[in-house]
Design a protein around this motif. Structure first.
Motif, PDB file in Angstrom:
ATOM      1  N   ASP A  40       0.829  -1.214   0.000  1.00 47.16           N
ATOM      2  CA  ASP A  40       0.000   0.000   0.000  1.00 47.16           C
ATOM      3  C   ASP A  40       0.859   1.257   0.000  1.00 47.16           C
ATOM      4  OD1 ASP A  40      -2.178  -1.692   2.277  1.00 47.16           O
ATOM      5  OD2 ASP A  40      -2.543  -1.344   0.136  1.00 47.16           O
ATOM      6  N   THR A  41       2.157   1.101   0.127  1.00 43.02           N
ATOM      7  CA  THR A  41       3.057   2.248   0.136  1.00 43.02           C
ATOM      8  C   THR A  41       2.986   2.993  -1.190  1.00 43.02           C
ATOM      9  OG1 THR A  41       4.580   1.242   1.715  1.00 43.02           O
ATOM     10  CG2 THR A  41       5.477   2.954   0.272  1.00 43.02           C
ATOM     11  N   ALA A  42       2.712   4.285  -1.119  1.00 45.31           N
ATOM     12  CA  ALA A  42       2.552   5.098  -2.323  1.00 45.31           C
ATOM     13  C   ALA A  42       2.277   6.541  -1.911  1.00 45.31           C
ATOM     14  CB  ALA A  42       1.388   4.584  -3.172  1.00 45.31           C
ATOM     15  N   VAL A  43       2.302   7.416  -2.893  1.00 45.77           N
ATOM     16  CA  VAL A  43       1.754   8.757  -2.699  1.00 45.77           C
ATOM     17  C   VAL A  43       0.275   8.686  -3.049  1.00 45.77           C
ATOM     18  CG1 VAL A  43       1.836  11.167  -3.387  1.00 45.77           C
ATOM     19  CG2 VAL A  43       3.951   9.848  -3.243  1.00 45.77           C
ATOM     20  N   TYR A  44      -0.549   9.152  -2.147  1.00 45.50           N
ATOM     21  CA  TYR A  44      -1.993   9.114  -2.337  1.00 45.50           C
ATOM     22  C   TYR A  44      -2.481  10.504  -2.735  1.00 45.50           C
ATOM     23  CZ  TYR A  44      -2.326   4.402  -0.499  1.00 45.50           C
ATOM     24  OH  TYR A  44      -2.225   3.042  -0.335  1.00 45.50           O
ATOM     25  N   TYR A  45      -3.315  10.524  -3.775  1.00 46.87           N
ATOM     26  CA  TYR A  45      -3.833  11.776  -4.316  1.00 46.87           C
ATOM     27  C   TYR A  45      -5.355  11.771  -4.245  1.00 46.87           C
ATOM     28  CZ  TYR A  45       0.776  12.170  -6.519  1.00 46.87           C
ATOM     29  OH  TYR A  45       2.121  12.238  -6.757  1.00 46.87           O
ATOM     30  N   CYS A  46      -5.929  12.895  -3.881  1.00 45.42           N
ATOM     31  CA  CYS A  46      -7.372  13.016  -4.038  1.00 45.42           C
ATOM     32  C   CYS A  46      -7.661  13.726  -5.351  1.00 45.42           C
ATOM     33  CB  CYS A  46      -8.029  13.713  -2.849  1.00 45.42           C
ATOM     34  SG  CYS A  46      -7.538  15.397  -2.573  1.00 45.42           S
ATOM     35  N   ASN A  47      -8.800  13.401  -5.886  1.00 43.12           N
ATOM     36  CA  ASN A  47      -9.195  13.857  -7.221  1.00 43.12           C
ATOM     37  C   ASN A  47     -10.668  14.235  -7.193  1.00 43.12           C
ATOM     38  OD1 ASN A  47     -10.845  12.590  -9.654  1.00 43.12           O
ATOM     39  ND2 ASN A  47      -8.946  13.404 -10.518  1.00 43.12           N
ATOM     40  N   ALA A  48     -10.999  15.277  -7.923  1.00 41.72           N
ATOM     41  CA  ALA A  48     -12.396  15.691  -8.054  1.00 41.72           C
ATOM     42  C   ALA A  48     -12.756  15.765  -9.536  1.00 41.72           C
ATOM     43  CB  ALA A  48     -12.618  17.043  -7.397  1.00 41.72           C
ATOM     44  N   TRP A  49     -13.894  15.230  -9.867  1.00 42.30           N
ATOM     45  CA  TRP A  49     -14.437  15.318 -11.224  1.00 42.30           C
ATOM     46  C   TRP A  49     -15.552  16.347 -11.173  1.00 42.30           C
ATOM     47  CZ3 TRP A  49     -13.446  14.388 -16.084  1.00 42.30           C
ATOM     48  CH2 TRP A  49     -14.472  14.336 -17.020  1.00 42.30           C
ATOM     49  N   PHE A  50     -15.312  17.506 -11.803  1.00 39.43           N
ATOM     50  CA  PHE A  50     -16.225  18.632 -11.666  1.00 39.43           C
ATOM     51  C   PHE A  50     -16.369  19.337 -13.003  1.00 39.43           C
ATOM     52  CE2 PHE A  50     -18.533  21.931  -9.718  1.00 39.43           C
ATOM     53  CZ  PHE A  50     -17.970  23.165  -9.997  1.00 39.43           C
ATOM     54  N   ARG A  51     -17.579  19.417 -13.487  1.00 39.42           N
ATOM     55  CA  ARG A  51     -17.888  20.110 -14.747  1.00 39.42           C
ATOM     56  C   ARG A  51     -16.988  19.631 -15.880  1.00 39.42           C
ATOM     57  NH1 ARG A  51     -19.180  26.345 -12.699  1.00 39.42           N
ATOM     58  NH2 ARG A  51     -21.004  25.793 -11.459  1.00 39.42           N
ATOM     59  N   GLY A  52     -16.818  18.318 -15.958  1.00 39.43           N
ATOM     60  CA  GLY A  52     -16.093  17.718 -17.070  1.00 39.43           C
ATOM     61  C   GLY A  52     -14.587  17.766 -16.976  1.00 39.43           C
ATOM     62  N   GLU A  53     -14.056  18.188 -15.834  1.00 38.84           N
ATOM     63  CA  GLU A  53     -12.604  18.274 -15.686  1.00 38.84           C
ATOM     64  C   GLU A  53     -12.145  17.580 -14.410  1.00 38.84           C
ATOM     65  OE1 GLU A  53     -12.204  22.759 -17.571  1.00 38.84           O
ATOM     66  OE2 GLU A  53     -10.588  21.945 -16.341  1.00 38.84           O
ATOM     67  N   ASP A  54     -10.921  17.097 -14.474  1.00 42.48           N
ATOM     68  CA  ASP A  54     -10.280  16.480 -13.318  1.00 42.48           C
ATOM     69  C   ASP A  54      -9.453  17.524 -12.568  1.00 42.48           C
ATOM     70  OD1 ASP A  54      -9.763  13.355 -14.913  1.00 42.48           O
ATOM     71  OD2 ASP A  54     -10.822  13.684 -13.017  1.00 42.48           O
ATOM     72  N   TYR A  55      -9.566  17.472 -11.251  1.00 48.03           N
ATOM     73  CA  TYR A  55      -8.744  18.333 -10.397  1.00 48.03           C
ATOM     74  C   TYR A  55      -8.011  17.435  -9.409  1.00 48.03           C
ATOM     75  CZ  TYR A  55     -11.505  22.155 -12.278  1.00 48.03           C
ATOM     76  OH  TYR A  55     -12.103  23.045 -13.133  1.00 48.03           O
ATOM     77  N   TRP A  56      -6.757  17.829  -9.097  1.00 46.50           N
ATOM     78  CA  TRP A  56      -5.902  16.986  -8.266  1.00 46.50           C
ATOM     79  C   TRP A  56      -5.364  17.747  -7.064  1.00 46.50           C
ATOM     80  CZ3 TRP A  56      -5.417  11.885  -9.381  1.00 46.50           C
ATOM     81  CH2 TRP A  56      -5.810  11.471 -10.653  1.00 46.50           C
ATOM     82  N   GLY A  57      -5.256  17.038  -5.953  1.00 52.16           N
ATOM     83  CA  GLY A  57      -4.554  17.559  -4.808  1.00 52.16           C
ATOM     84  C   GLY A  57      -3.070  17.290  -4.946  1.00 52.16           C
ATOM     85  N   GLN A  58      -2.303  17.704  -3.942  1.00 53.29           N
ATOM     86  CA  GLN A  58      -0.848  17.643  -4.033  1.00 53.29           C
ATOM     87  C   GLN A  58      -0.259  16.295  -3.651  1.00 53.29           C
ATOM     88  OE1 GLN A  58      -2.445  18.503  -1.415  1.00 53.29           O
ATOM     89  NE2 GLN A  58      -1.201  18.245   0.429  1.00 53.29           N
ATOM     90  N   GLY A  59      -1.055  15.408  -3.089  1.00 60.11           N
ATOM     91  CA  GLY A  59      -0.538  14.095  -2.715  1.00 60.11           C
ATOM     92  C   GLY A  59      -0.023  14.059  -1.290  1.00 60.11           C
ATOM     93  N   THR A  60      -0.189  12.908  -0.664  1.00 63.16           N
ATOM     94  CA  THR A  60       0.330  12.690   0.675  1.00 63.16           C
ATOM     95  C   THR A  60       0.967  11.295   0.717  1.00 63.16           C
ATOM     96  OG1 THR A  60      -0.230  12.747   3.045  1.00 63.16           O
ATOM     97  CG2 THR A  60      -1.920  11.858   1.566  1.00 63.16           C
ATOM     98  N   GLN A  61       2.157  11.211   1.281  1.00 65.89           N
ATOM     99  CA  GLN A  61       2.930   9.973   1.259  1.00 65.89           C
ATOM    100  C   GLN A  61       2.456   9.020   2.353  1.00 65.89           C
ATOM    101  OE1 GLN A  61       5.714   8.931  -0.789  1.00 65.89           O
ATOM    102  NE2 GLN A  61       5.319   6.988   0.279  1.00 65.89           N
ATOM    103  N   VAL A  62       2.206   7.796   1.967  1.00 67.37           N
ATOM    104  CA  VAL A  62       1.897   6.718   2.916  1.00 67.37           C
ATOM    105  C   VAL A  62       2.988   5.664   2.774  1.00 67.37           C
ATOM    106  CG1 VAL A  62       0.297   4.865   3.500  1.00 67.37           C
ATOM    107  CG2 VAL A  62      -0.584   7.122   2.881  1.00 67.37           C
ATOM    108  N   THR A  63       3.657   5.361   3.866  1.00 66.92           N
ATOM    109  CA  THR A  63       4.706   4.357   3.870  1.00 66.92           C
ATOM    110  C   THR A  63       4.369   3.298   4.904  1.00 66.92           C
ATOM    111  OG1 THR A  63       6.365   6.007   3.243  1.00 66.92           O
ATOM    112  CG2 THR A  63       7.177   3.929   4.146  1.00 66.92           C
ATOM    113  N   VAL A  64       4.278   2.060   4.446  1.00 68.87           N
ATOM    114  CA  VAL A  64       3.980   0.937   5.336  1.00 68.87           C
ATOM    115  C   VAL A  64       5.239   0.082   5.438  1.00 68.87           C
ATOM    116  CG1 VAL A  64       2.437  -0.982   5.829  1.00 68.87           C
ATOM    117  CG2 VAL A  64       1.603   0.987   4.518  1.00 68.87           C
ATOM    118  N   SER A  65       5.839   0.109   6.608  1.00 69.21           N
ATOM    119  CA  SER A  65       7.113  -0.575   6.780  1.00 69.21           C
ATOM    120  C   SER A  65       7.359  -0.856   8.251  1.00 69.21           C
ATOM    121  CB  SER A  65       8.251   0.288   6.229  1.00 69.21           C
ATOM    122  OG  SER A  65       9.508  -0.299   6.496  1.00 69.21           O
ATOM    123  N   SER A  66       8.022  -1.964   8.511  1.00 68.97           N
ATOM    124  CA  SER A  66       8.403  -2.279   9.886  1.00 68.97           C
ATOM    125  C   SER A  66       9.813  -1.759  10.188  1.00 68.97           C
ATOM    126  CB  SER A  66       8.317  -3.786  10.117  1.00 68.97           C
ATOM    127  OG  SER A  66       9.104  -4.473   9.169  1.00 68.97           O
TER     128      SER A  66
END
Length: 117
Positions: free
Chosen positions: A91-117
């Motif tokens: 699951d380790t990755a940069v996670y982005y939120c996205n909005a579909w609004f009036r026919g266009e995609d909008y993106w947030g800046q991303g947040t890093q999730v790291t799963v590690s022992s």
């Protein structure tokens, strides 16, 4: 539409994290909001989606996170969440939120999730 994601971090396998994404636009006017992720060397992939317009709550998940991740929203705060449990190293990755609004995609800046022992 401006999107501000937060909540990422370092967590051990089996742990939990909750991501948040605040929108500048009334969430009830946005057709759909989604969480994507991108691991190094991989394509960006859709993790979870929610239809948000008109208070519809249709949700969908990629198979690998079903039963572990939950997408939700707080319309009063114009915020969507991604509750992640039983996290795995894959699951380790940069996670982005996205909005579909009036026919266009909008993106947030991303947040890093790291799963590690």
């Amino acid at each position: 539409v401006q999107l501000q994601a937060s909540g990422g971090g370092l967590v051990q396998p089996g742990g939990s994290l909750k991501l948040s994404c605040v929108t500048s636009q009334d969430i009830l006017g946005i057709n759909a909001m989604r969480w994507y992720r991108q691991a190094p060397g991989n394509e960006r992939e859709l993790v979870a989606s929610m239809s948000t317009r008109y208070n519809i709550n249709y949700v969908d998940y990629r198979d690998s996170v079903k039963g572990r991740f939950t997408i939700s929203r707080d319309s009063a705060k114009n915020t969507i969440y991604l509750q992640m449990t039983s996290l795995k190293p894959e699951d380790t990755a940069v996670y982005y939120c996205n909005a579909w609004f009036r026919g266009e995609d909008y993106w947030g800046q991303g947040t890093q999730v790291t799963v590690s022992s």
